[in-house]
Design an enzyme around this catalytic site. Structure first.
Site, mmCIF file in Angstrom:
data_model
loop_
_atom_site.group_PDB
_atom_site.id
_atom_site.type_symbol
_atom_site.label_atom_id
_atom_site.label_comp_id
_atom_site.label_asym_id
_atom_site.label_seq_id
_atom_site.Cartn_x
_atom_site.Cartn_y
_atom_site.Cartn_z
ATOM 1 N N HIS A 1 3.085 21.414 -6.112
ATOM 2 C CA HIS A 1 1.651 21.517 -5.770
ATOM 3 C C HIS A 1 1.409 22.492 -4.617
ATOM 4 O O HIS A 1 0.258 22.834 -4.335
ATOM 5 C CB HIS A 1 1.040 20.137 -5.486
ATOM 6 C CG HIS A 1 1.410 19.532 -4.162
ATOM 7 N ND1 HIS A 1 0.760 18.431 -3.658
ATOM 8 C CD2 HIS A 1 2.356 19.850 -3.242
ATOM 9 C CE1 HIS A 1 1.278 18.112 -2.485
ATOM 10 N NE2 HIS A 1 2.248 18.956 -2.218
ATOM 11 N N GLU B 1 4.665 14.041 -8.850
ATOM 12 C CA GLU B 1 3.466 14.732 -8.386
ATOM 13 C C GLU B 1 2.219 13.918 -8.715
ATOM 14 O O GLU B 1 2.243 12.996 -9.531
ATOM 15 C CB GLU B 1 3.343 16.106 -9.071
ATOM 16 C CG GLU B 1 4.357 17.146 -8.623
ATOM 17 C CD GLU B 1 3.938 17.887 -7.354
ATOM 18 O OE1 GLU B 1 2.890 17.525 -6.763
ATOM 19 O OE2 GLU B 1 4.657 18.817 -6.964
ATOM 20 N N GLU C 1 -3.882 20.488 -7.041
ATOM 21 C CA GLU C 1 -3.271 19.450 -7.852
ATOM 22 C C GLU C 1 -3.653 19.717 -9.315
ATOM 23 O O GLU C 1 -4.664 20.367 -9.581
ATOM 24 C CB GLU C 1 -3.738 18.063 -7.417
ATOM 25 C CG GLU C 1 -3.425 17.723 -5.967
ATOM 26 C CD GLU C 1 -1.942 17.627 -5.671
ATOM 27 O OE1 GLU C 1 -1.126 17.640 -6.632
ATOM 28 O OE2 GLU C 1 -1.581 17.554 -4.482
#
Length: 394
Positions: free
Chosen positions: A302, A331, A358
Site C-alpha cells: 500500500h 493488507e 488502499e
C-alpha cells in the site's frame, strides 16, 4: 446500517451479546456502532466543535504531554495519581497550563481524574509505544494533513501519484520519499518503528485461531525431506519482526526457519534471537531465499504505486516452487460499500505520506494477475480492517 438512535441501540445490544461470546469481529462492530450512535445524536454544531477544536486540541495536548513526560509521571504514580501542582513541579511547566491541558485530556478520555485537579493514567496514556505514535502522527503525518487543502488547491485538485511529489513533500519541504526522509531523521524513524510494532496489538491477526489455517496451509505441506534448514516463511519488508514474533509465540512448534527482510537501516537494530534470522534486503532486487513455503508481505504494497507493486511481486516469482510456495499479502481490502473509518483513514494516511492508496478486491486481483499470480483465497474476519490474500504462481 440504519442511523436512528433507537435502531443503533438495538444493534448495540445484539453486538454486545456477540462480544460476550467472544465472537470474532464483535469488538470492531461495537466500535463502529458506537461511533454511529454518537453521529446520530450529535448536533451539527457539536460535530464542528469536535472536529474543529476538541480533537485538534487533544492531539496538540497529547504532544505536549509526551514532550513533558507527563504520561511517564502518571504511570509511575499508579492509582494514587498526581496533581497539577506535582506535575508542574516535576516538569517545570506552569501549573495552570498543566491543569488546563489535563482537564481536556481527561474530558477526551486520554487520562482520568482521581480528584480535584488530580490525574491518573489510563491504558492509552500508560503504553510507552503509543507515545511514539503521538510523536509520529503529530510531527510527521500531521503537517501533511494540515497542509492538504492548500496543496491540492495549488495543483488544481489533480490526483498526486508520485512518491517524491505529494502532500508530504509540500508539508516538509523535501524532495525525498517518505521512507528516505525517515532514514535521514533517525528520531522519527525510531518513533515510526516503535509505533508500528504496537499498532496492531489487540487487533485481529492472521495468526489467530480461525483466521488463516496455518497448520493446514503452511505446516502440513512443509518440505522437511532435503534440508533441516528449509525456510517456512520469509517476511519481506517486515520491519522490526513483530509479525514473526507473534507467529512464533502463537504457534511455537512451527517447523523450518523464519526470515525477516528489510532495509539495512531497519534490521541493523533488530535481534531475532532464536525466533528468526534478520537480513538486509531491497525488495526491488531479486529475492535471495529460494523455495520457501511462504513469502509474506504485510502493509508493504500500500506504500507503492501499481507498477512498483508489480515489480516487487515479480522479484518473488523466480524463487517460488510451483505447487508448493505461497504468496501471503496482509493488507486492507476496501469494501465496495460502507467501509469503516479505520479503512478509509488508512487510505488517507498513505495518500498524504506517499501519494498512494488502499485497494479493493478487484484492484488486488488485477495487480496480482499482472505480476503473474492468481488468488487462491482471501481470509478475514467480519469488520476486521486487514485481510490475508493467499496467492500462487499463475
Amino acid at each position: 446500517m440504519s442511523s436512528t438512535p433507537e435502531s443503533i441501540l438495538a444493534q448495540l445490544q445484539a453486538a454486545g451479546s456477540e462480544y460476550a461470546e467472544k465472537t470474532p469481529g464483535a469488538r470492531e462492530k461495537l466500535l463502529n456502532l458506537g461511533y454511529a450512535l454518537v453521529s446520530s445524536l450529535e448536533l451539527p454544531s457539536e460535530a464542528i466543535q469536535r472536529m474543529g477544536w476538541a480533537e485538534p486540541a487533544r492531539a496538540a495536548n497529547c504532544r505536549v504531554a509526551v514532550e513533558l513526560k507527563i504520561f511517564d509521571i502518571l504511570k509511575e504514580s499508579g492509582e494514587q495519581g498526581a496533581s497539577a501542582r506535582d506535575l508542574a513541579a516535576s516538569t517545570g511547566a506552569d501549573e495552570i497550563l498543566i491543569s488546563r491541558t489535563l482537564k481536556h485530556l481527561a474530558a477526551m478520555n486520554v487520562v482520568a481524574e482521581s480528584g480535584a485537579d488530580k490525574y491518573v493514567g489510563t491504558r492509552l496514556s500508560n503504553e510507552p509505544r503509543f507515545r511514539d505514535g503521538i510523536i509520529y502522527t503529530y510531527d510527521v503525518a500531521g503537517p501533511s494533513f494540515r497542509g492538504l487543502p492548500e496543496y491540492l488547491k495549488s495543483i488544481d485538485y489533480a490526483l498526486p501519484t508520485k512518491l517524491t511529489d505529494g502532500p508530504f513533500q509540500a508539508a516538509h519541504k523535501t524532495q525525498l520519499p517518505f521512507f528516505a526522509w525517515l532514514d535521514q531523521n533517525p528520531p522519527y524513524l525510531q518513533a515510526f518503528n516503535n509505533y508500528m510494532a504496537a499498532y496492531r496489538a489487540g487487533k485481529p491477526s492472521w495468526v489467530d485461531p480461525g483466521f488463516y489455517p496455518i497448520s493446514e496451509r503452511l505446516v502440513d505441506g512443509f518440505d522437511t525431506s532435503s534440508d533441516s534448514d528449509n525456510v517456512l516463511l520469509v517476511d519481506v519488508g517486515g520491519g522490526m519482526g513483530h509479525d514473526l514474533k507473534e507467529l512464533k509465540e502463537k504457534h511455537p512448534s512451527l517447523p523450518g526457519k523464519l526470515i525477516l527482510q528489510d532495509r539495512p537501516e531497519v534490521v541493523s537494530g533488530v535481534s531475532g534471537g532464536d525466533v528468526f534470522e534478520a537480513t538486509a534486503h531491497d525488495f526491488f532486487t531479486p529475492q535471495p531465499v529460494k523455495d520457501a513455503q511462504a513469502y509474506y508481505l504485510h502493509s508493504v504494497l500500500h506504500d507503492w504505486g501499481d507498477e512498483d507493486c508489480i515489480r516487487i511481486l515479480q522479484q518473488l516469482q523466480p524463487v517460488m516452487k510451483p505447487g508448493y510456495s505461497r504468496l501471503l499479502i496482509n493488507e486492507i481490502i476496501v469494501p465496495d460499500r460502507n467501509p469503516t473509518w479505520p479503512v478509509t483513514s488508512m487510505d488517507q494516511l498513505v495518500f498524504v505520506l506517499g501519494a498512494m492508496k488502499e485497494r479493493t478486491e478487484a484492484y488486488w486481483n488485477s495487480i496480482l494477475k499482472q505480476a503473474g499470480f492468481k488468488v487462491v483465497r482471501i481470509y478475514n474476519y467480519e469488520m476486521a480492517s486487514e485481510s490475508l490474500i493467499e496467492a500462487e504462481l499463475a
